[in-house]
Scaffold this motif. Sequence first.
Motif, PDB file in Angstrom:
ATOM      1  N   LEU A 200     -32.402  23.374 -23.818  1.00  0.00           N
ATOM      2  CA  LEU A 200     -32.918  22.784 -22.590  1.00  0.00           C
ATOM      3  C   LEU A 200     -32.006  21.617 -22.244  1.00  0.00           C
ATOM      4  O   LEU A 200     -31.863  20.679 -23.010  1.00  0.00           O
ATOM      5  CB  LEU A 200     -34.360  22.314 -22.803  1.00  0.00           C
ATOM      6  CG  LEU A 200     -35.101  21.779 -21.594  1.00  0.00           C
ATOM      7  CD1 LEU A 200     -35.195  22.841 -20.501  1.00  0.00           C
ATOM      8  CD2 LEU A 200     -36.487  21.308 -21.998  1.00  0.00           C
ATOM      9  N   GLN A 201     -31.375  21.696 -21.098  1.00  0.00           N
ATOM     10  CA  GLN A 201     -30.403  20.670 -20.731  1.00  0.00           C
ATOM     11  C   GLN A 201     -30.420  20.436 -19.237  1.00  0.00           C
ATOM     12  O   GLN A 201     -30.955  21.234 -18.485  1.00  0.00           O
ATOM     13  CB  GLN A 201     -29.003  21.073 -21.185  1.00  0.00           C
ATOM     14  CG  GLN A 201     -28.547  22.404 -20.609  1.00  0.00           C
ATOM     15  CD  GLN A 201     -27.314  22.944 -21.296  1.00  0.00           C
ATOM     16  OE1 GLN A 201     -27.093  22.725 -22.459  1.00  0.00           O
ATOM     17  NE2 GLN A 201     -26.506  23.665 -20.547  1.00  0.00           N
ATOM     18  N   GLY A 202     -29.860  19.328 -18.841  1.00  0.00           N
ATOM     19  CA  GLY A 202     -29.803  19.015 -17.426  1.00  0.00           C
ATOM     20  C   GLY A 202     -29.019  17.734 -17.195  1.00  0.00           C
ATOM     21  O   GLY A 202     -28.524  17.116 -18.135  1.00  0.00           O
ATOM     22  N   GLY A 203     -28.922  17.362 -15.950  1.00  0.00           N
ATOM     23  CA  GLY A 203     -28.225  16.146 -15.599  1.00  0.00           C
ATOM     24  C   GLY A 203     -29.004  14.916 -16.024  1.00  0.00           C
ATOM     25  O   GLY A 203     -30.139  14.991 -16.472  1.00  0.00           O
ATOM     26  N   LEU A 204     -28.388  13.772 -15.871  1.00  0.00           N
ATOM     27  CA  LEU A 204     -29.042  12.498 -16.173  1.00  0.00           C
ATOM     28  C   LEU A 204     -29.769  12.030 -14.925  1.00  0.00           C
ATOM     29  O   LEU A 204     -29.228  11.333 -14.081  1.00  0.00           O
ATOM     30  CB  LEU A 204     -27.987  11.455 -16.589  1.00  0.00           C
ATOM     31  CG  LEU A 204     -27.146  11.811 -17.791  1.00  0.00           C
ATOM     32  CD1 LEU A 204     -26.018  10.798 -17.969  1.00  0.00           C
ATOM     33  CD2 LEU A 204     -27.997  11.901 -19.037  1.00  0.00           C
TER      34      LEU A 204
END
Length: 103
Positions: A94-98
């Motif tokens: 699970l990943q994404g921008g800041l």
Amino acid sequence: MKIRMISDVSEIEELKKLWMQPLRLFRLSNALREKSCQDAVSFVINRNINFTNKCTGTCRFCSFKHGIIYFLTPEQILERTGDAERLGATEICLQGGLARKCF
């Protein structure tokens, strides 16, 4: 296999040398693999779920800042996780921008 932290300066310097000599590093890695598990190998079936492309960061690592901004809802994340599981995924990233605020 017991993992030991490296704290000795000479060991750190040796690791730096190995990093600069990839063939030596690969041969050492292969020897350690043979010692620990012979020819047994495994793999994971991975699914990356990007929950947002909004990012306040300044790095150039990814392309999260491009395109129309989106945030997945918790329900959408769970749906994609379920889809991945049905397709045989053994690992979810699970990943994404800041982003300052996601939901």
